[in-house]
Design a protein around this motif. Structure first.
Motif, mmCIF file in Angstrom:
data_model
loop_
_atom_site.group_PDB
_atom_site.id
_atom_site.type_symbol
_atom_site.label_atom_id
_atom_site.label_comp_id
_atom_site.label_asym_id
_atom_site.label_seq_id
_atom_site.Cartn_x
_atom_site.Cartn_y
_atom_site.Cartn_z
ATOM 1 N N ASP A 64 146.588 77.311 -20.560
ATOM 2 C CA ASP A 64 147.996 77.073 -20.871
ATOM 3 C C ASP A 64 148.774 76.719 -19.594
ATOM 4 O O ASP A 64 148.875 77.531 -18.676
ATOM 5 C CB ASP A 64 148.560 78.348 -21.498
ATOM 6 C CG ASP A 64 149.967 78.181 -22.035
ATOM 7 O OD1 ASP A 64 150.663 77.238 -21.627
ATOM 8 O OD2 ASP A 64 150.381 79.024 -22.858
ATOM 9 N N TRP A 133 160.123 71.520 -28.059
ATOM 10 C CA TRP A 133 159.056 72.501 -28.271
ATOM 11 C C TRP A 133 158.616 73.117 -26.937
ATOM 12 O O TRP A 133 158.429 74.323 -26.827
ATOM 13 C CB TRP A 133 157.873 71.836 -28.968
ATOM 14 C CG TRP A 133 156.660 72.714 -29.098
ATOM 15 C CD1 TRP A 133 155.538 72.673 -28.325
ATOM 16 C CD2 TRP A 133 156.457 73.763 -30.041
ATOM 17 N NE1 TRP A 133 154.637 73.631 -28.726
ATOM 18 C CE2 TRP A 133 155.179 74.318 -29.783
ATOM 19 C CE3 TRP A 133 157.220 74.294 -31.081
ATOM 20 C CZ2 TRP A 133 154.659 75.368 -30.525
ATOM 21 C CZ3 TRP A 133 156.696 75.345 -31.817
ATOM 22 C CH2 TRP A 133 155.435 75.881 -31.546
ATOM 23 N N ARG A 137 159.050 77.005 -25.722
ATOM 24 C CA ARG A 137 157.855 77.768 -25.370
ATOM 25 C C ARG A 137 157.928 78.301 -23.942
ATOM 26 O O ARG A 137 157.577 79.447 -23.659
ATOM 27 C CB ARG A 137 156.634 76.862 -25.548
ATOM 28 C CG ARG A 137 155.330 77.596 -25.604
ATOM 29 C CD ARG A 137 154.214 76.647 -26.031
ATOM 30 N NE ARG A 137 152.986 77.411 -26.116
ATOM 31 C CZ ARG A 137 152.228 77.721 -25.084
ATOM 32 N NH1 ARG A 137 152.585 77.324 -23.872
ATOM 33 N NH2 ARG A 137 151.121 78.426 -25.246
ATOM 34 N N THR A 193 149.720 75.203 -30.010
ATOM 35 C CA THR A 193 149.670 76.650 -29.766
ATOM 36 C C THR A 193 148.322 77.109 -29.246
ATOM 37 O O THR A 193 148.213 78.206 -28.705
ATOM 38 C CB THR A 193 149.974 77.438 -31.059
ATOM 39 O OG1 THR A 193 149.030 77.065 -32.070
ATOM 40 C CG2 THR A 193 151.389 77.145 -31.552
ATOM 41 N N GLU A 194 147.287 76.287 -29.399
ATOM 42 C CA GLU A 194 145.938 76.676 -29.013
ATOM 43 C C GLU A 194 145.544 76.034 -27.685
ATOM 44 O O GLU A 194 145.690 74.826 -27.507
ATOM 45 C CB GLU A 194 144.931 76.271 -30.098
ATOM 46 C CG GLU A 194 145.105 77.010 -31.411
ATOM 47 C CD GLU A 194 144.767 78.476 -31.281
ATOM 48 O OE1 GLU A 194 143.815 78.806 -30.540
ATOM 49 O OE2 GLU A 194 145.455 79.303 -31.917
#
Length: 522
Positions: A64, A133, A137, A193-194
């Motif tokens: 991430d 987005w 996040r 998200t992954e």
């Protein structure tokens, strides 16, 4: 300490000296230069470049980009995703996915125009939805990226069609671009998200991620449709190795074509090898001894000044860094916009003795908590302990575990070491020096200084902003807990078969950028 504050404090390693003083530093004539760099030629397409960076363990590694905190992960993020704005080597702004930033009259709101025609590697278009987005996040309080962007008021931020976003601020800011150039500020695809080996994300960057093995290596291929510059390379392999010696050995055994974050001694060894050349950034990263100003004996400004007078900075550059560094002067950001030149603080152990005598601290004994993490870190601690003896100061070294040094030692013990990569004064001050800064390792809390900083970062007139930054730096030079002795020029080792490795300053867009890199025929 709240969970948010704890996680945001990890921004200190986004300063990433542990993995940040920019400009032409003193003594440039003595800078090491590339040894036997190739003479150029016409770029040849094809081939896979293997590069080794400092990394972490498989259990600690993450993919991430809004969380990763080591340089191998940073290089991977840069290859897969794009920033909205990057820094050039001199900390001017390089507009990337954002084409322009326009403020309102007082800097409380900014309109971000987005680049058109950009696609993610899966063919989907880049739009304002991806930016919204990503902002949402990154501002999650559970993520360290929140510390980079917490000046944004997300509740009043909105898309303006498909190719613009209107961003509202919690308080006015005159240099929003430098905020967007922070370590974590990458744009990911809307809804992503992954970030796992079995669910690899897509990005708009120059390479496409093919495989990711945590704590080991990443395999990437060229993004044929990259909006900016199609890479010459067919592929890129990023190897991550935590220990400096192991990185050096991987390069020496032909497992890698390029090695980043060499120690000064390793760079010195490679200088004489005919099949290797060195690429050295034009400026270095901050290396400091860090004093907690709220803990004895460093709560006395005379003691802090005495320590600053007890280090021979030129000897540090010569003996610890083998010339791969330049002299520091207790201020971050040399050469950056609004940096103020101050008289160079000299090695003066006699004056240091007098100050300690005045403070009732003659024959001072302190413990310096150190670790063998950053290039030159342990060696600089050892040399400082020797130099300080002339001032009557005994410096005992406590060598701490490297894997927890920046997360658990820096900022908690009275005397430690720290360093930062290269960012604007605005970013560094907001992260480290305001009273509520997330990475305030010196515990330097001055409400009046905070007020001046808030005024400076909101001042839209550059001339007046420069005056305010001068005031801030006057006080820092005289009173802060940072003893900035050097700016380390971390050399990169490159085989002669590789061309187009940039001399990027760590923290900027030119660091670990491989779009212009190519391989000669073997």
């Amino acid at each position: 300490m709240t969970r948010r504050r704890l996680l945001r404090g990890a921004g200190g390693i986004a300063g990433l000296a542990g993995l940040g003083a920019v400009g032409l530093l003193a003594g440039c004539a003595d800078r090491p230069s590339p040894a036997g760099a190739p003479s150029g030629g016409t770029p040849v397409p094809g081939g896979t470049l293997r590069v080794v960076f400092a990394g972490t363990s498989a259990t600690a590694d993450v993919l991430d980009p809004h969380v990763v905190g080591h340089s191998a992960g940073g290089a991977l993020s840069k290859a897969v995703w794009d920033h909205l704005v990057d820094y050039n080597n001199d900390l001017t702004l390089d507009y990337r996915l954002a084409e322009s930033l326009e403020p309102n009259a007082d800097g409380s709101q900014w309109r971000m125009a987005l680049r058109r025609g950009v696609e993610f590697s899966d063919g989907s278009p880049f739009t304002s939805r991806d930016v919204m987005w990503s902002l949402e996040r990154m501002l999650d309080e559970e993520k360290p990226s929140a510390g980079d962007l917490d000046i944004i008021d997300l509740s009043r931020t909105r898309p303006d069609g498909d190719h613009a976003v209107v961003v509202s601020m919690r308080e006015p800011v005159a240099d929003f671009g430098s905020v967007l150039a922070g370590w974590y500020v990458y744009v990911i695809k809307d809804g992503t998200t992954e970030f796992t080996p079995s669910s690899l994300p897509v990005g708009t960057g120059p390479f496409v991620l093919e495989s990711w093995s945590p704590g080991d290596r990443s395999v990437l291929t060229r993004n044929e449709n990259h909006w900016d510059q199609r890479p010459h390379l067919d592929g890129l392999e990023i190897l991550q190795v935590a220990e400096a010696d192991a990185r050096f050995n991987a390069f020496g055994s032909q497992e890698a074509d390029v090695v980043y974050e060499l120690s000064p001694a390793q760079g010195n060894i490679l200088r004489s090898q005919s099949d290797v050349y060195l690429v050295t950034p034009p400026v270095g990263t901050m290396s400091s001894f860090t004093m907690r100003t709220d803990l004895a004996p460093f709560d006395d400004p005379r003691v802090r000044e005495a320590l600053k007078l007890s280090v021979d900075r030129q000897a540090m550059v010569d003996k610890v860094y083998y010339g791969f560094a330049e002299v520091g002067n207790d201020l971050y950001g040399k050469g950056a916009p609004f940096y103020a030149d101050m008289p160079q603080r000299a090695y003066d152990p006699e004056r240091a003795r007098r100050l300690l005598r005045e403070a009732g601290k003659e024959n001072l004994v302190v413990t310096l908590h150190t670790a063998d993490v950053s290039p030159g870190q342990l060696a600089s601690a050892t040399l400082f302990a020797e130099q300080a003896k002339a001032a009557g100061i005994t410096v005992n070294l406590a060598v701490e575990p490297g894997d927890t040094y920046f997360s658990q030692v820096v900022g908690s013990k009275p005397l430690t070491q720290s360093g930062w990569w290269n960012y604007s004064l605005d970013y560094f001050y907001g992260q480290t020096l305001t009273s509520d800064a997330p990475a305030n390792a010196t515990a330097w809390r001055r409400p009046a200084w905070d007020a001046t900083f808030a005024q400076a970062r909101a001042e839209m007139d550059p001339a007046r902003r420069g005056e305010l930054y001068r005031e801030l730096q006057d006080e820092l030079w005289n009173d802060s807990g940072y003893l900035i002795h050097s700016f380390a020029l971390q050399p990169t080792g490159v085989r002669n078969t590789v061309q187009g490795i940039t001399d990027g300053v760590p923290g900027t867009g030119q660091w670990a950028s491989f779009t212009g890199t190519w391989l000669q025929q073997r």
